[in-house]
Design an enzyme around this catalytic site. Structure first.
Site, PDB file in Angstrom:
ATOM      1  N   ARG A  15      19.111  45.307  52.169  1.00  0.00           N
ATOM      2  CA  ARG A  15      19.477  44.480  51.382  1.00  0.00           C
ATOM      3  C   ARG A  15      20.758  43.514  51.915  1.00  0.00           C
ATOM      4  NH1 ARG A  15      23.471  48.113  46.949  1.00  0.00           N
ATOM      5  NH2 ARG A  15      22.763  48.957  49.200  1.00  0.00           N
ATOM      6  N   LYS A  74      26.907  46.967  51.938  1.00  0.00           N
ATOM      7  CA  LYS A  74      27.253  47.930  52.742  1.00  0.00           C
ATOM      8  C   LYS A  74      29.025  47.706  54.009  1.00  0.00           C
ATOM      9  CE  LYS A  74      26.656  51.208  50.844  1.00  0.00           C
ATOM     10  NZ  LYS A  74      26.752  51.909  49.736  1.00  0.00           N
ATOM     11  N   TYR A  93      30.642  46.689  49.426  1.00  0.00           N
ATOM     12  CA  TYR A  93      31.177  47.046  48.910  1.00  0.00           C
ATOM     13  C   TYR A  93      31.987  48.193  50.601  1.00  0.00           C
ATOM     14  CZ  TYR A  93      27.993  47.133  45.386  1.00  0.00           C
ATOM     15  OH  TYR A  93      27.341  46.713  44.428  1.00  0.00           O
ATOM     16  N   HIS A  95      34.218  51.542  49.867  1.00  0.00           N
ATOM     17  CA  HIS A  95      33.981  53.229  49.467  1.00  0.00           C
ATOM     18  C   HIS A  95      35.058  53.869  50.244  1.00  0.00           C
ATOM     19  CE1 HIS A  95      31.724  52.243  46.144  1.00  0.00           C
ATOM     20  NE2 HIS A  95      30.815  52.025  47.336  1.00  0.00           N
ATOM     21  N   GLU A 117      33.309  47.102  44.885  1.00  0.00           N
ATOM     22  CA  GLU A 117      33.664  47.531  43.347  1.00  0.00           C
ATOM     23  C   GLU A 117      34.628  47.781  43.274  1.00  0.00           C
ATOM     24  OE1 GLU A 117      35.004  50.358  48.040  1.00  0.00           O
ATOM     25  OE2 GLU A 117      32.866  48.420  46.870  1.00  0.00           O
ATOM     26  N   SER A 133      24.869  49.993  40.800  1.00  0.00           N
ATOM     27  CA  SER A 133      24.511  50.431  39.383  1.00  0.00           C
ATOM     28  C   SER A 133      23.396  51.028  37.708  1.00  0.00           C
ATOM     29  CB  SER A 133      26.109  51.301  38.176  1.00  0.00           C
ATOM     30  OG  SER A 133      27.226  51.100  39.440  1.00  0.00           O
ATOM     31  N   VAL A 238      29.246  60.717  38.312  1.00  0.00           N
ATOM     32  CA  VAL A 238      31.214  59.853  38.003  1.00  0.00           C
ATOM     33  C   VAL A 238      31.278  59.156  38.872  1.00  0.00           C
ATOM     34  CG1 VAL A 238      33.153  61.565  37.491  1.00  0.00           C
ATOM     35  CG2 VAL A 238      31.561  62.848  36.512  1.00  0.00           C
ATOM     36  N   ALA A 267      27.392  59.179  43.531  1.00  0.00           N
ATOM     37  CA  ALA A 267      28.595  58.702  43.390  1.00  0.00           C
ATOM     38  C   ALA A 267      28.821  59.427  44.792  1.00  0.00           C
ATOM     39  CB  ALA A 267      29.661  59.049  42.173  1.00  0.00           C
ATOM     40  N   ASP A 269      28.325  58.471  47.325  1.00  0.00           N
ATOM     41  CA  ASP A 269      29.431  57.424  48.543  1.00  0.00           C
ATOM     42  C   ASP A 269      30.885  57.221  48.237  1.00  0.00           C
ATOM     43  OD1 ASP A 269      29.069  55.861  46.145  1.00  0.00           O
ATOM     44  OD2 ASP A 269      28.346  54.257  46.953  1.00  0.00           O
ATOM     45  N   ASN A 299      22.703  54.890  49.695  1.00  0.00           N
ATOM     46  CA  ASN A 299      22.998  53.394  49.676  1.00  0.00           C
ATOM     47  C   ASN A 299      20.975  52.977  48.725  1.00  0.00           C
ATOM     48  OD1 ASN A 299      22.021  54.249  51.616  1.00  0.00           O
ATOM     49  ND2 ASN A 299      21.303  53.070  52.968  1.00  0.00           N
TER      50      ASN A 299
END
Length: 361
Positions: A15, A74, A93, A95, A117, A133, A238, A267, A269, A299
């Site tokens: 991406r 990312k 993103y 995380h 996120e 998602s 989750v 989930a 990451d 990813n």
């Protein structure tokens, strides 16, 4: 504003932060976009596509990073840490709950780090997480079905079954966007599907969506322990925004699953909800523990970069444009964007990330 778009460095992450259409939208408003050579090739966008959109092509990561704002997909990896600059805006993103070293580097650098996120609308939806998602949820079943194949180490189960043979069983932990999209795919294949969630309102909504085609269960320890061992495909879906996902499936419970069953934790990451699962990569996506195939690619949408880049840009572009037009003042003008702020002025800003790293706050 000068905006940099570096090539992604995560394993097989194809991406790209801005599509040519997004670049054109920025350039038409007087901004200058610097795209690293071949940054979009994996997603099907050539250097010429970006040049025609008005971008400047730069030869290396440093030239893309040395800008007022950097737009990525990312989180930065360690080789990129030295490129992060003070008073720069980083929009990607992050995380951070599962990335202490990156959190430390962002604090040290003085960058303004805004995470896709955690951008949150007044209705508590996550507009920049939702498109990925949706893709990850759909891919979780696609990949799960693949790794259930015997040649891939799985049980040799066809999720949809055939007349006279029982279909496979898919257990989904979490009924949010990921879980819902996974269920759509699994139902479409003809699998038996169970969704577990703690939100009764969400379960009621899912009943209007799926009717009797999906078994909807309230998630508690006995329910998890009763359903997981019978799953051919277990999907972890989750998410707790900004925090590490809770561990719902213990190592002992994984050991009760049948040999060749498959676990996909979307989930991962954010820490994942299955004790035995750790991050993997597109190059080596699975490993076997307790006889169960584990898939932990953080990813997943990078596998479909042409679709994923455009879906992501459809959601991120309005916020990118606000930041380009107003700089960090955009955070004061847009409360939803402000909730995406994770690190600023050498400090953690986001409350959930502060809870994860109290010693860094």
């Amino acid at each position: 504003m000068e905006i940099g778009v570096p090539k992604e460095t995560k394993d097989q992450e194809f991406r790209v932060g801005l599509s040519p259409n997004s670049v054109r939208g920025l350039c038409d408003r007087g901004h200058t976009v610097f795209v690293e050579t071949d940054a979009g090739i994996g997603a099907g966008f050539t250097n010429e596509d970006y040049l025609q959109a008005g971008a400047k092509i730069v030869p290396d990561p440093k030239a893309a990073w040395n800008r007022e704002m950097v737009v990525k997909v990312k989180e930065p990896l360690p080789p990129e840490y030295p490129l992060i600059q003070k008073e720069q805006i980083l929009f990607t993103y992050l995380h951070l709950a599962a990335a202490r070293s990156l959190t430390e580097r962002l604090i040290e650098s003085g960058v303004t780090a805004i995470a896709y996120e955690t951008v949150e609308l007044p209705n508590h939806s996550l507009p920049l997480l939702t498109p990925m998602s949706i893709i990850a949820g759909r891919l979780s079943v696609q990949f799960g079905a693949r790794f259930l194949e015997r040649q891939q180490g799985g049980r040799g189960v066809l999720l949809g079954g055939v007349p006279g043979v029982q279909p496979g069983r898919v257990v989904i932990l979490g009924g949010g966007v990921v879980g819902t999209e996974a269920a759509k795919m699994a139902v479409g294949l003809g699998a038996q599907v169970q969704i577990l969630d703690i939100n009764l309102e969400r379960l009621a909504y899912l009943e209007t969506l799926f009717g009797s085609r999906v078994e909807l269960l309230y998630s508690n320890t006995p329910q998890v322990e009763g359903t997981v061992p019978n799953a051919d495909l277990l999907i972890g879906a989750v998410l707790v925004p900004g925090r590490k996902a809770p561990t719902l499936v213990s190592r002992d419970l994984v050991a009760k699953m049948r040999s060749g069953s498959v676990i996909v934790d979307v989930a991962v990451d954010q820490g994942g909800c299955i004790e035995t699962l750790h991050p993997t990569s597109h190059t080596k996506p699975t490993y076997v523990e307790a006889g169960v195939v584990h898939y932990g690619v953080p990813n997943m949408p990078g596998a479909v970069p042409w679709t994923a880049t455009q879906a992501l840009n459809n959601s991120t572009f309005p916020y990118v444009l606000k930041l380009a037009e107003h700089g960090i003042a955009a955070l004061e003008k847009d409360e939803s964007l402000a909730k995406g702020l994770n690190v600023q002025n050498h400090a953690i800003v986001h409350p959930a990330v502060r809870e994860v790293f109290p010693d860094l706050a």
